[in-house]
Motif scaffolding. Structure first.
Motif, PDB file in Angstrom:
ATOM      1  N   LYS A 201       0.813  -1.056  -0.091  1.00  0.00           N
ATOM      2  CA  LYS A 201       0.205   0.025   0.022  1.00  0.00           C
ATOM      3  C   LYS A 201       1.003   1.368  -0.047  1.00  0.00           C
ATOM      4  O   LYS A 201       0.543   2.080   0.548  1.00  0.00           O
ATOM      5  N   ILE A 202       1.853   1.266  -0.518  1.00  0.00           N
ATOM      6  CA  ILE A 202       2.946   2.259  -0.847  1.00  0.00           C
ATOM      7  C   ILE A 202       3.141   2.962  -2.031  1.00  0.00           C
ATOM      8  O   ILE A 202       3.698   3.892  -2.563  1.00  0.00           O
ATOM      9  N   TYR A 203       2.289   2.233  -2.898  1.00  0.00           N
ATOM     10  CA  TYR A 203       2.591   2.663  -4.599  1.00  0.00           C
ATOM     11  C   TYR A 203       1.352   3.431  -4.985  1.00  0.00           C
ATOM     12  O   TYR A 203       0.523   3.568  -4.644  1.00  0.00           O
ATOM     13  N   SER A 204       2.283   4.516  -5.897  1.00  0.00           N
ATOM     14  CA  SER A 204       1.324   5.584  -6.436  1.00  0.00           C
ATOM     15  C   SER A 204      -0.017   4.960  -7.316  1.00  0.00           C
ATOM     16  O   SER A 204       0.421   4.083  -7.938  1.00  0.00           O
ATOM     17  N   LYS A 205      -1.295   5.295  -6.946  1.00  0.00           N
ATOM     18  CA  LYS A 205      -2.369   4.879  -7.698  1.00  0.00           C
ATOM     19  C   LYS A 205      -2.629   5.765  -8.962  1.00  0.00           C
ATOM     20  O   LYS A 205      -2.675   6.951  -8.986  1.00  0.00           O
ATOM     21  N   VAL A 206      -3.237   5.295  -9.896  1.00  0.00           N
ATOM     22  CA  VAL A 206      -3.660   5.689 -11.107  1.00  0.00           C
ATOM     23  C   VAL A 206      -5.196   6.079 -11.037  1.00  0.00           C
ATOM     24  O   VAL A 206      -6.208   4.950 -10.811  1.00  0.00           O
ATOM     25  N   LYS A 207      -5.679   7.136 -10.540  1.00  0.00           N
ATOM     26  CA  LYS A 207      -6.944   7.534 -10.179  1.00  0.00           C
ATOM     27  C   LYS A 207      -7.758   7.806 -11.555  1.00  0.00           C
ATOM     28  O   LYS A 207      -8.907   7.437 -11.463  1.00  0.00           O
ATOM     29  N   THR A 229      -7.297  18.494  -3.509  1.00  0.00           N
ATOM     30  CA  THR A 229      -7.680  19.487  -4.115  1.00  0.00           C
ATOM     31  C   THR A 229      -8.309  19.408  -5.553  1.00  0.00           C
ATOM     32  O   THR A 229      -8.163  18.128  -6.096  1.00  0.00           O
ATOM     33  N   GLU A 230      -8.742  20.163  -6.116  1.00  0.00           N
ATOM     34  CA  GLU A 230      -9.278  20.082  -7.191  1.00  0.00           C
ATOM     35  C   GLU A 230      -8.493  20.328  -8.670  1.00  0.00           C
ATOM     36  O   GLU A 230      -8.855  19.526  -9.748  1.00  0.00           O
ATOM     37  N   ARG A 231      -7.634  21.043  -8.587  1.00  0.00           N
ATOM     38  CA  ARG A 231      -6.844  21.204  -9.962  1.00  0.00           C
ATOM     39  C   ARG A 231      -5.832  20.087 -10.096  1.00  0.00           C
ATOM     40  O   ARG A 231      -5.709  19.217  -9.584  1.00  0.00           O
ATOM     41  N   SER A 232      -5.688  20.166 -11.684  1.00  0.00           N
ATOM     42  CA  SER A 232      -4.959  18.914 -12.068  1.00  0.00           C
ATOM     43  C   SER A 232      -3.497  19.170 -11.893  1.00  0.00           C
ATOM     44  O   SER A 232      -2.796  20.368 -11.632  1.00  0.00           O
ATOM     45  N   GLN A 233      -2.762  18.246 -11.819  1.00  0.00           N
ATOM     46  CA  GLN A 233      -1.242  18.403 -11.793  1.00  0.00           C
ATOM     47  C   GLN A 233      -0.524  17.228 -12.429  1.00  0.00           C
ATOM     48  O   GLN A 233      -1.134  16.095 -12.954  1.00  0.00           O
ATOM     49  N   SER A 234       0.938  17.126 -12.489  1.00  0.00           N
ATOM     50  CA  SER A 234       1.396  16.236 -13.274  1.00  0.00           C
ATOM     51  C   SER A 234       2.509  15.520 -12.857  1.00  0.00           C
ATOM     52  O   SER A 234       3.532  14.994 -13.246  1.00  0.00           O
ATOM     53  N   TYR A 235       2.425  15.222 -11.374  1.00  0.00           N
ATOM     54  CA  TYR A 235       3.626  14.648 -10.533  1.00  0.00           C
ATOM     55  C   TYR A 235       2.966  13.455  -9.657  1.00  0.00           C
ATOM     56  O   TYR A 235       2.490  13.558  -8.454  1.00  0.00           O
ATOM     57  N   PRO A 236       2.748  12.141 -10.446  1.00  0.00           N
ATOM     58  CA  PRO A 236       2.140  11.211  -9.588  1.00  0.00           C
ATOM     59  C   PRO A 236       2.968  10.774  -8.516  1.00  0.00           C
ATOM     60  O   PRO A 236       2.515  10.149  -7.606  1.00  0.00           O
ATOM     61  N   ASN A 247       0.527   7.659  -0.178  1.00  0.00           N
ATOM     62  CA  ASN A 247       1.678   7.181  -0.679  1.00  0.00           C
ATOM     63  C   ASN A 247       1.763   7.277  -2.055  1.00  0.00           C
ATOM     64  O   ASN A 247       0.777   7.209  -2.948  1.00  0.00           O
ATOM     65  N   SER A 248       3.112   7.552  -2.545  1.00  0.00           N
ATOM     66  CA  SER A 248       3.221   7.742  -4.005  1.00  0.00           C
ATOM     67  C   SER A 248       4.437   7.455  -4.787  1.00  0.00           C
ATOM     68  O   SER A 248       5.034   7.604  -5.530  1.00  0.00           O
ATOM     69  N   GLY A 320       9.115   8.670  -1.815  1.00  0.00           N
ATOM     70  CA  GLY A 320       7.544   9.162  -1.789  1.00  0.00           C
ATOM     71  C   GLY A 320       6.657   8.501  -1.374  1.00  0.00           C
ATOM     72  O   GLY A 320       5.095   8.804  -1.408  1.00  0.00           O
ATOM     73  N   THR A 321       6.679   7.830  -0.040  1.00  0.00           N
ATOM     74  CA  THR A 321       6.030   7.385   0.824  1.00  0.00           C
ATOM     75  C   THR A 321       5.767   8.147   1.959  1.00  0.00           C
ATOM     76  O   THR A 321       6.615   9.249   2.412  1.00  0.00           O
ATOM     77  N   ILE A 322       4.576   8.310   2.575  1.00  0.00           N
ATOM     78  CA  ILE A 322       4.349   9.343   3.750  1.00  0.00           C
ATOM     79  C   ILE A 322       5.371   9.299   4.965  1.00  0.00           C
ATOM     80  O   ILE A 322       6.324  10.051   5.095  1.00  0.00           O
TER      81      ILE A 322
END
Length: 411
Positions: A201-207, A229-236, A247-248, A320-322
């Motif tokens: 449960k540490i891997y970045s998820k594709v939402k 937040t609502e805005r888009s971003q490009s750093y998974p 976690n990412s 990239g994990t919390i």
């Protein structure tokens, strides 16, 4: 501090950033990342693969010699990087240099292939055992380069590459070798390896599963809703973002090796000023203590008599994990207090390459020393970049709290 100066006379890598220090540095200049979506076990997953031109170069090694056709990609990556490194350093086979190139997972793709064949047929291929041992990497590199020096392979999870560097230094200081090739190689973009990280449960998820796969311009975009937040971003992968609530970590692939030599010469790229290592009692199977005691001890050991204000940059492990990111920052704050250096990491850009990650961080440190420019994390804007970069501290840690810190400086 090291009494006898040991220098890095060459460093070479193959990674999502490309190959060759000029190319790698150029790719560090842009704010984009190297992540793409690929399907594993039927689902889209963020990964950082090698670029197509590099894949073709690696494949050329495989088909160049019949003995190489059954080798795992982790071995081929190491062959490619090692050839480039000794060419830059000007080493010859009769130098009889030592080799220590490790891997966290080893021949993952081949192991999964052979195991699947065994489950299906009850039999396995003749080469299943010899091509999936961790000793594969250094032994094949030694064969390829025709050196007669000592060869060592090991796995100390994500701190493997920096432990290779420590071992190379020990050989040099003992007088048992004059030159050592050290580093790590990893090819972990396989279904079972990805599944293991997802299970933690540490891997970045594709939402947003409507985004495209590799080659689609939209593949690098997910919704900021992952971060609240609502805005888009490009750093998974949000490595070093202490405000993230998910976690990412994302896996990348590649290899990086360095040539170590006693003394300082005209081709010395950087000096290894200090090395540190530490472990700590396990509080959890996959995490370290809240204030990362192992990192505190390894950083202090590497710094020796160096004052906190003399360290200009720290290249963090920051997966990239919390918990992983926060505990490392806590450790740095404990050691440096009000003399905090500039903090950075490359995992937001190339992902976590497991056993190769520490040497890819050393490569970044050497490049920053050479270019006198700090590479910042684009979504972290509260750190003041240093005017001069004379000393860089590099951190790595693996499962079980095996921390390593290496202090490098300008020659």
């Amino acid at each position: 501090m090291l009494n006898d100066k040991i220098g890095i006379t060459a460093i070479a890598s193959v990674s999502p950033l490309g190959d060759g220090m000029d190319v790698v540095w150029g790719n560090y200049q842009n704010k984009g990342h190297c992540f793409r979506q690929q399907r594993f076990n039927g689902n889209p997953v963020w990964v950082a693969p090698l670029q197509k031109d590099l894949v073709n170069k690696i494949e050329a090694i495989r088909i160049s010699d019949s003995k190489y056709k059954n080798l795992d990609k982790s071995v081929l990556y190491a062959l490619y990087a090692s050839r480039n490194a000794i060419k830059i350093a000007g080493w010859k086979a009769d130098d009889n240099f030592g080799i220590n190139i490790g891997s966290s997972r080893g021949a993952t793709a081949l192991f999964e292939k052979y195991h699947e064949e065994y489950l299906n047929n009850g039999k396995t291929a003749t080469l299943a055992s010899p091509t999936t041992t961790l000793g594969n990497i250094s032994s094949w590199v030694a064969h390829d380069l025709q050196t007669q020096g000592p060869e060592v392979s090991h796995s100390i999870t994500c701190s493997t590459a920096l432990h290779s560097l420590l071992n190379g230094i020990a050989w040099l200081k003992s007088g048992m070798a004059n030159k050592f090739l050290v580093g790590g190689s990893e090819a972990p973009l396989t279904p079972f390896t990805i599944a293991q990280m997802q299970a933690l449960k540490i891997y970045s998820k594709v939402k947003n599963e409507s985004t495209g796969l590799v080659g689609d311009k939209e593949s690098a975009i997910v919704k900021e809703s992952l971060w609240g937040t609502e805005r888009s971003q490009s750093y998974p992968c949000r490595a070093l973002d202490l405000k993230k609530d998910k976690n990412s970590m994302i896996l990348g692939e590649g290899a990086s090796v360095a040539c170590l030599e006693k003394g300082i010469s005209n081709n010395t790229l950087a000096i290894i000023d200090g090395i540190g290592f530490a472990t700590e009692p396990l509080e959890h199977n996959v995490s370290i203590s809240t204030d990362a005691d192992c990192f505190q001890r390894s950083m202090k050991m590497a710094m020796g008599a160096t004052k906190p204000e003399e360290v200009d940059v720290i290249v963090m492990h920051a997966p990239g994990t919390i918990k992983g990111d926060q505990t490392e920052v806590n450790a740095i704050q404990k050691v440096f207090r009000d003399k905090m250096p500039f903090l950075t990491t490359n995992k937001w850009k190339i992902g976590h390459t497991f056993g190769a990650s520490g040497m890819l961080s050393i490569e970044l440190a050497v490049l920053m020393l050479q270019q006198q420019q700090a590479i910042s994390v684009p979504y972290i804007d509260n750190l003041k970049e240093p005017k001069f970069i004379n000393k860089v501290l590099v951190n790595a840690v693996g499962f079980g709290g095996n921390a390593v810190s290496v202090l490098v400086s300008k020659p």
